[in-house]
Design a protein around this motif. Structure first.
Motif, PDB file in Angstrom:
ATOM      1  N   ALA A  21       0.826  -1.207   0.000  1.00  0.00           N
ATOM      2  CA  ALA A  21       0.000   0.000   0.000  1.00  0.00           C
ATOM      3  C   ALA A  21       0.859   1.255   0.000  1.00  0.00           C
ATOM      4  O   ALA A  21       0.532   2.250  -0.655  1.00  0.00           O
ATOM      5  N   VAL A  22       1.968   1.224   0.723  1.00  0.00           N
ATOM      6  CA  VAL A  22       2.855   2.379   0.793  1.00  0.00           C
ATOM      7  C   VAL A  22       3.490   2.633  -0.566  1.00  0.00           C
ATOM      8  O   VAL A  22       3.585   3.778  -1.024  1.00  0.00           O
ATOM      9  N   ARG A  23       3.924   1.593  -1.241  1.00  0.00           N
ATOM     10  CA  ARG A  23       4.574   1.762  -2.541  1.00  0.00           C
ATOM     11  C   ARG A  23       3.590   2.230  -3.615  1.00  0.00           C
ATOM     12  O   ARG A  23       3.960   2.961  -4.527  1.00  0.00           O
ATOM     13  N   LYS A  24       2.331   1.817  -3.493  1.00  0.00           N
ATOM     14  CA  LYS A  24       1.340   2.225  -4.490  1.00  0.00           C
ATOM     15  C   LYS A  24       0.835   3.642  -4.252  1.00  0.00           C
ATOM     16  O   LYS A  24       0.468   4.339  -5.201  1.00  0.00           O
ATOM     17  N   LEU A  97       9.966  -2.509  11.072  1.00  0.00           N
ATOM     18  CA  LEU A  97      10.407  -2.327   9.692  1.00  0.00           C
ATOM     19  C   LEU A  97       9.455  -2.939   8.680  1.00  0.00           C
ATOM     20  O   LEU A  97       9.495  -2.584   7.495  1.00  0.00           O
ATOM     21  N   ALA A  98       8.608  -3.851   9.119  1.00  0.00           N
ATOM     22  CA  ALA A  98       7.790  -4.602   8.158  1.00  0.00           C
ATOM     23  C   ALA A  98       6.292  -4.431   8.315  1.00  0.00           C
ATOM     24  O   ALA A  98       5.544  -4.779   7.400  1.00  0.00           O
ATOM     25  N   VAL A  99       5.829  -3.901   9.440  1.00  0.00           N
ATOM     26  CA  VAL A  99       4.394  -3.860   9.704  1.00  0.00           C
ATOM     27  C   VAL A  99       3.949  -2.431   9.974  1.00  0.00           C
ATOM     28  O   VAL A  99       4.535  -1.732  10.814  1.00  0.00           O
ATOM     29  N   LEU A 100       2.917  -1.994   9.265  1.00  0.00           N
ATOM     30  CA  LEU A 100       2.333  -0.686   9.518  1.00  0.00           C
ATOM     31  C   LEU A 100       1.488  -0.745  10.779  1.00  0.00           C
ATOM     32  O   LEU A 100       0.836  -1.750  11.061  1.00  0.00           O
ATOM     33  N   PHE A 101       1.476   0.376  11.520  1.00  0.00           N
ATOM     34  CA  PHE A 101       0.692   0.475  12.748  1.00  0.00           C
ATOM     35  C   PHE A 101       1.049  -0.654  13.707  1.00  0.00           C
ATOM     36  O   PHE A 101       0.219  -1.443  14.131  1.00  0.00           O
ATOM     37  N   GLY A 102       2.334  -0.735  14.038  1.00  0.00           N
ATOM     38  CA  GLY A 102       2.805  -1.764  14.954  1.00  0.00           C
ATOM     39  C   GLY A 102       2.454  -1.474  16.395  1.00  0.00           C
ATOM     40  O   GLY A 102       2.847  -2.197  17.278  1.00  0.00           O
ATOM     41  N   GLY A 103       1.689  -0.433  16.665  1.00  0.00           N
ATOM     42  CA  GLY A 103       1.322  -0.063  18.018  1.00  0.00           C
ATOM     43  C   GLY A 103       0.980   1.400  18.037  1.00  0.00           C
ATOM     44  O   GLY A 103       1.183   2.103  17.063  1.00  0.00           O
ATOM     45  N   ALA A 104       0.452   1.897  19.121  1.00  0.00           N
ATOM     46  CA  ALA A 104       0.036   3.291  19.195  1.00  0.00           C
ATOM     47  C   ALA A 104       0.920   4.054  20.159  1.00  0.00           C
ATOM     48  O   ALA A 104       1.122   3.635  21.291  1.00  0.00           O
ATOM     49  N   ASN A 127      11.246   1.795   4.946  1.00  0.00           N
ATOM     50  CA  ASN A 127      11.677   0.510   4.401  1.00  0.00           C
ATOM     51  C   ASN A 127      10.995   0.232   3.063  1.00  0.00           C
ATOM     52  O   ASN A 127      11.627  -0.193   2.092  1.00  0.00           O
ATOM     53  N   ALA A 128       9.691   0.481   3.013  1.00  0.00           N
ATOM     54  CA  ALA A 128       8.926   0.220   1.787  1.00  0.00           C
ATOM     55  C   ALA A 128       9.387   1.089   0.627  1.00  0.00           C
ATOM     56  O   ALA A 128       9.328   0.661  -0.536  1.00  0.00           O
ATOM     57  N   LEU A 129       9.852   2.302   0.914  1.00  0.00           N
ATOM     58  CA  LEU A 129      10.179   3.263  -0.136  1.00  0.00           C
ATOM     59  C   LEU A 129      11.682   3.355  -0.413  1.00  0.00           C
ATOM     60  O   LEU A 129      12.136   4.262  -1.105  1.00  0.00           O
ATOM     61  N   SER A 130      12.450   2.387   0.108  1.00  0.00           N
ATOM     62  CA  SER A 130      13.892   2.355  -0.127  1.00  0.00           C
ATOM     63  C   SER A 130      14.247   1.152  -0.987  1.00  0.00           C
ATOM     64  O   SER A 130      13.679   0.070  -0.803  1.00  0.00           O
ATOM     65  N   ASP A 131      15.174   1.343  -1.936  1.00  0.00           N
ATOM     66  CA  ASP A 131      15.569   0.169  -2.716  1.00  0.00           C
ATOM     67  C   ASP A 131      16.423  -0.774  -1.880  1.00  0.00           C
ATOM     68  O   ASP A 131      16.513  -1.964  -2.177  1.00  0.00           O
ATOM     69  N   ARG A 132      17.018  -0.220  -0.814  1.00  0.00           N
ATOM     70  CA  ARG A 132      17.663  -1.095   0.160  1.00  0.00           C
ATOM     71  C   ARG A 132      17.721  -0.387   1.512  1.00  0.00           C
ATOM     72  O   ARG A 132      17.793   0.844   1.580  1.00  0.00           O
TER      73      ARG A 132
END
Length: 385
Positions: A21-24, A97-104, A127-132
């Motif tokens: 979703a972030v990349r799109k 690094l891998a999950v959106l909304f990992g807590g509030a 992380n989603a918007l980086s090529d590495r």
């Protein structure tokens, strides 16, 4: 109902999951895919590192623009917990690094951005918007490395050996498939990190630019005196003292800090912040500052008979001519107005800030008659308009 309306049902809804979703739709998460969004990535990665300083678990943060177009953010904190290391004190780095909304993360005065970003959301977006992206964590005597490409883990977290110190270093390179530009502005980043440093006197931030080997540069931002140190650097002051104070009010569930000085200029330079966020749209803290400023100066001018009973009060344009000021509030429950969150709306803040400014400025004027005379002369010379 039209045929077009009938065609739209649950089957027409596209659900974007996770980092896809972030990349799109990157603009939904970082505002733009231009320079503003590019810089937003840096602030997202820096936030947890800077928060470690404010909580007393780190001493400094170093941000480096690397020669290959990436950014490295390193701190000397305790090291963010790694999932496979068996630590449970906070969301593990793998999750962040891998999950959106990992807590509030609740909004409060001790958090650098007051809950402006969701806890765990920022790192996942970067992380989603980086090529590495690579995370190097030194914690509990061990060193761990996590590596990703476009948000996908290259391998499980790897323990690479012992560590004699602690801290976290995250290095990322923005994805050329996403961003219109990958050219970071050193000056724009420096301006924002400077703000954060003088608004939070415990911060120690170094920004380094290694992109041009022939002309590397670095700036350290540290203001033990807070906003007063920042105002002290302004040019052409009319009086030697920087007027400053910090005060807590239970009524507004937070603190107000103000620093000001008049300079030999026609312009007013007032910068306001709420929980370290610039409030370019103003708000109740700015209104309170102006209320207190007017009350103190006009009362002193009448005491000294610079204004007679028949004279009108000085107006804002007169009071503001040459004034340089920082107004910063840190609130447990900030209320921002508008989608851009650039205007503070907390009602009790206005009266609290006005009282604090009136009392402290009035005391300074009475205690420093020579400097007060200089200020009043400058205000009196300013034409009403």
């Amino acid at each position: 109902m039209s045929e077009e309306s009938k065609a739209y049902d649950a089957g027409a809804i596209v659900v974007l999951e996770g980092l896809e979703a972030v990349r799109k739709r990157p603009g939904m998460y970082i505002g733009s895919v231009g320079e503003r969004g590019l810089h937003h990535l840096v602030f997202e990665v820096a936030e947890p590192a800077l928060d470690e300083i404010l909580t007393g678990t780190a001493g400094r943060v170093e941000i480096t623009l690397t020669a290959d177009g990436g950014v490295r953010v390193a701190d000397d904190g305790t090291g963010l917990p790694v999932e496979h290391a068996g630590h449970i004190d906070g969301p593990p780095l793998e999750t962040r690094l891998a999950v959106l909304f990992g807590g509030a993360q609740p909004a409060n005065r001790r958090s650098l951005f007051g809950g402006h970003f969701g806890f765990g959301l920022g790192l996942a977006v970067v992380n989603a918007l980086s090529d590495r992206l690579t995370a190097d964590v030194r914690r509990g005597g061990a060193r761990w490395v996590l590596a990703y490409e476009r948000g996908v883990a290259v391998a499980p977290p790897t323990r690479t050996g012992p560590a004699g110190d602690s801290g976290t270093a995250i290095t990322f390179r923005p994805d050329a498939e996403i961003f219109e530009t990958r050219e970071f502005s050193f000056d724009a980043l420096a301006e924002r990190f400077r703000e954060l440093a003088f608004l939070n006197r415990d911060l120690d931030i170094t920004l380094t630019d290694d992109r041009d080997p022939a002309a590397p540069r670095a700036i350290r931002f540290r203001f033990p005196g807070g906003p007063r140190d920042h105002i002290a650097e302004q040019r052409a002051p009319l009086h030697p003292d920087v007027i400053g104070f910090e005060r807590e009010y239970s009524e507004m569930e937070g603190t107000v800090e103000v620093a000001l000085r008049w300079c030999d200029s026609r312009e007013e330079r007032l910068a306001s912040y709420a929980n370290s966020l610039p409030t370019t749209g103003g708000g109740t803290h700015e209104l309170g500052f102006r209320d207190g400023l007017a009350a103190a100066v006009n009362a002193y001018a009448r005491e000294q008979q610079l204004l007679t009973p028949s004279d009108p009060d000085f107006i804002p344009t007169q009071l503001g001519a040459g004034l340089t000021a920082v107004v910063s509030v840190k609130l447990d429950r900030p209320e921002f107005e508008g989608a851009t969150r650039d205007r503070l709306g907390n009602g009790p803040v206005r009266a609290c800030v006005a009282e604090a400014v009136r009392e402290h400025l009035a005391a300074w004027l009475r205690a420093n008659p020579a400097q007060a005379t200089t200020v009043l002369a400058r205000i009196s010379r300013t034409t009403r308009h």
